[in-house]
Design a protein around this motif. Sequence first.
Motif, PDB file in Angstrom:
ATOM      1  N   SER A 161      50.842  52.160  39.909  1.00 43.33           N
ATOM      2  CA  SER A 161      51.455  52.282  41.235  1.00 43.33           C
ATOM      3  C   SER A 161      50.373  52.322  42.307  1.00 43.33           C
ATOM      4  N   GLY A 162      50.624  51.616  43.377  1.00 40.92           N
ATOM      5  CA  GLY A 162      49.687  51.580  44.491  1.00 40.92           C
ATOM      6  C   GLY A 162      48.715  50.427  44.443  1.00 40.92           C
ATOM      7  N   TYR A 163      48.663  49.710  43.313  1.00 39.22           N
ATOM      8  CA  TYR A 163      47.758  48.570  43.204  1.00 39.22           C
ATOM      9  C   TYR A 163      48.496  47.281  43.555  1.00 39.22           C
ATOM     10  N   PRO A 164      47.827  46.356  44.230  1.00 38.02           N
ATOM     11  CA  PRO A 164      48.489  45.094  44.597  1.00 38.02           C
ATOM     12  C   PRO A 164      48.768  44.220  43.374  1.00 38.02           C
ATOM     13  N   GLU A 165      49.685  43.290  43.535  1.00 39.28           N
ATOM     14  CA  GLU A 165      50.163  42.466  42.428  1.00 39.28           C
ATOM     15  C   GLU A 165      49.045  41.705  41.694  1.00 39.28           C
ATOM     16  N   PRO A 166      48.057  41.113  42.382  1.00 40.93           N
ATOM     17  CA  PRO A 166      46.995  40.418  41.646  1.00 40.93           C
ATOM     18  C   PRO A 166      46.237  41.325  40.669  1.00 40.93           C
TER      19      PRO A 166
ATOM     20  N   ILE B  41      20.376  51.926  35.380  1.00 42.63           N
ATOM     21  CA  ILE B  41      20.748  50.885  36.324  1.00 42.63           C
ATOM     22  C   ILE B  41      22.041  50.225  35.844  1.00 42.63           C
ATOM     23  N   LYS B  42      22.957  49.985  36.799  1.00 38.51           N
ATOM     24  CA  LYS B  42      24.185  49.250  36.489  1.00 38.51           C
ATOM     25  C   LYS B  42      24.182  47.925  37.230  1.00 38.51           C
ATOM     26  N   VAL B  43      24.541  46.851  36.503  1.00 37.36           N
ATOM     27  CA  VAL B  43      24.645  45.535  37.092  1.00 37.36           C
ATOM     28  C   VAL B  43      26.000  44.943  36.729  1.00 37.36           C
ATOM     29  N   CYS B  44      26.612  44.226  37.641  1.00 37.26           N
ATOM     30  CA  CYS B  44      27.928  43.612  37.393  1.00 37.26           C
ATOM     31  C   CYS B  44      27.709  42.149  37.020  1.00 37.26           C
ATOM     32  N   SER B  45      27.764  41.844  35.725  1.00 40.55           N
ATOM     33  CA  SER B  45      27.514  40.471  35.280  1.00 40.55           C
ATOM     34  C   SER B  45      28.795  39.658  35.176  1.00 40.55           C
ATOM     35  N   SER B  46      29.936  40.270  35.479  1.00 40.95           N
ATOM     36  CA  SER B  46      31.198  39.526  35.529  1.00 40.95           C
ATOM     37  C   SER B  46      32.045  40.069  36.669  1.00 40.95           C
ATOM     38  N   GLY B  47      33.135  39.369  36.956  1.00 45.04           N
ATOM     39  CA  GLY B  47      34.110  39.893  37.892  1.00 45.04           C
ATOM     40  C   GLY B  47      34.818  41.098  37.305  1.00 45.04           C
ATOM     41  N   GLY B  48      35.727  41.690  38.084  1.00 42.29           N
ATOM     42  CA  GLY B  48      36.351  42.924  37.635  1.00 42.29           C
ATOM     43  C   GLY B  48      37.857  42.924  37.791  1.00 42.29           C
ATOM     44  N   VAL B  49      38.444  44.032  37.351  1.00 40.33           N
ATOM     45  CA  VAL B  49      39.895  44.198  37.403  1.00 40.33           C
ATOM     46  C   VAL B  49      40.315  44.792  38.746  1.00 40.33           C
ATOM     47  N   LEU B  50      39.654  45.837  39.188  1.00 40.49           N
ATOM     48  CA  LEU B  50      40.068  46.536  40.395  1.00 40.49           C
ATOM     49  C   LEU B  50      39.458  45.965  41.669  1.00 40.49           C
ATOM     50  N   SER B  51      38.660  44.902  41.538  1.00 33.39           N
ATOM     51  CA  SER B  51      38.183  44.186  42.719  1.00 33.39           C
ATOM     52  C   SER B  51      39.164  43.051  42.988  1.00 33.39           C
ATOM     53  N   LEU B  52      39.593  42.916  44.228  1.00 29.20           N
ATOM     54  CA  LEU B  52      40.767  42.112  44.542  1.00 29.20           C
ATOM     55  C   LEU B  52      40.547  40.614  44.387  1.00 29.20           C
ATOM     56  N   ASN B  53      39.403  40.112  44.835  1.00 28.35           N
ATOM     57  CA  ASN B  53      39.260  38.668  44.993  1.00 28.35           C
ATOM     58  C   ASN B  53      38.315  37.997  44.007  1.00 28.35           C
ATOM     59  N   ASP B  54      38.008  38.640  42.883  1.00 25.65           N
ATOM     60  CA  ASP B  54      37.221  37.943  41.863  1.00 25.65           C
ATOM     61  C   ASP B  54      37.955  38.036  40.532  1.00 25.65           C
ATOM     62  N   ASP B  55      37.555  37.189  39.616  1.00 27.44           N
ATOM     63  CA  ASP B  55      38.231  37.079  38.328  1.00 27.44           C
ATOM     64  C   ASP B  55      37.365  37.720  37.258  1.00 27.44           C
TER      65      ASP B  55
END
Length: 445
Positions: A313-318, A217-231
């Motif tokens: 390349s191809g990733y947005p600035e944030p 099982i995988k759980v996301c206990s923090s925000g991520g890098v490649l997700s745009l709107n979380d830290d």
Amino acid sequence: MRVPYHAVPPEYDDGEGESAETTTAATTCFGIRSDFLIPGRGQPITNGAVVVEDATIQWVGDFSNLPAKYGKVEFHRVKVLLPGLWDCHVHFGGHGLAFSALSDSSAFLPGAPTLAGAVTVADLRRTLDAGFTSVRELQGYAGYLWPGIRDGYLIGPNVYSSLAALSITGGHGDDHELPLCAVKQFGEAGGSSYLCDGADECTKAVRTMVRRGARCIKVCSSGGVLSLNDDPEDRQFSDAELKAVVDETERSGRAVAAHAIGKAGIMAALRAGVKSIEHGCYLDEEVATLMKEKGAILVATRHIQENLLIDHSGYPEPIVKKIEKLVPLTRKNYSLAIEKGVKIALGTDTLYSDPEHRLAHGKNAMELAYAVKAGMTPLEAIEAMTATAPEVLGRQAPKSGQLKAGYDADLIGVAGNPLDDLAFLTDPNNVTHVWKGGKRYKSPV
């Protein structure tokens, strides 16, 4: 997931002119000799040898000490022999061919998983060809293809998949560019992310994944890098929610991997009892101490981080700003984890299906180079990619990753000594032989 066992049809052809019967027929007893044998855990053996019967290693040692009962066994010869490699963090989703790597809404359309699965067939074969006889997939579609690999009509490594990543609404596993109803429907229909909020929904989410065939099982206990709107420093899931995930997972004998970048998310996951911390970018001395107390394993995924820093390349600035901030930080903290004796297994976060991409499947062994650069010896890095790796699965860990009597006959032969030059593992062309479950899948023409 109820999947009937299928024998491989004798007429099945693997697409390269060789009948699958050649690679999947039951073995009897054979041996492998090598100039140099690296067992995965322990000291290497010069003039080493292994005896395999069916899918299991029966004997390992110096060939001059071969027991008399194996005197008539036919031996293959390789330069250097190792256990099959493990990548403890991969994603098979057709990215770079079927879909782009980030927020491609076409991945949510009907039929998209079918296309991803078709692309993944080649990715799995390329991974095995590179010497990886096992992978832990932490979100993706290879887990749904595993029955075909298990039953012999698809070629690839052993797959231990979470199938989806569990995420809070608005978290790292959510797609903020789409309507919430679409993301939820995608998860319910078997997509690679699954939203759950509150302890009861978390318990139900784990049960849903187990029903689908998840082996971890995988759980996301923090925000991520490649997700745009979380830290990445944001904590996600409450203590009660994380405990519900871990408790339900353990009831089925499985283990939890936590995507955890920021310290708050790492510490919360460790308190809940997860088995592995994925990424662990904000690891410090307090985190290292707690990881050792809990017996948790770090999977630092340096391959993706270093290569995204080189080419974003191809990733947005944030997202670019997050990459540029986190990669140097993680270098320092990875070295700290090694120095403090945190248990480490190697995983790459590989996700691209385009064979020319820096993060393409089949280039997974590059993670070894980053481990050595951070402070491991080559032998320690190989142990982290072999003997230690199965431990991320907890009670479901197979007897794998070591050349040892009673262990799975997953072995690779390479063209030279990786303790002298890691290129003998990081270049798939130097992997001359691959056996998985005692069956030979690669050898020189």
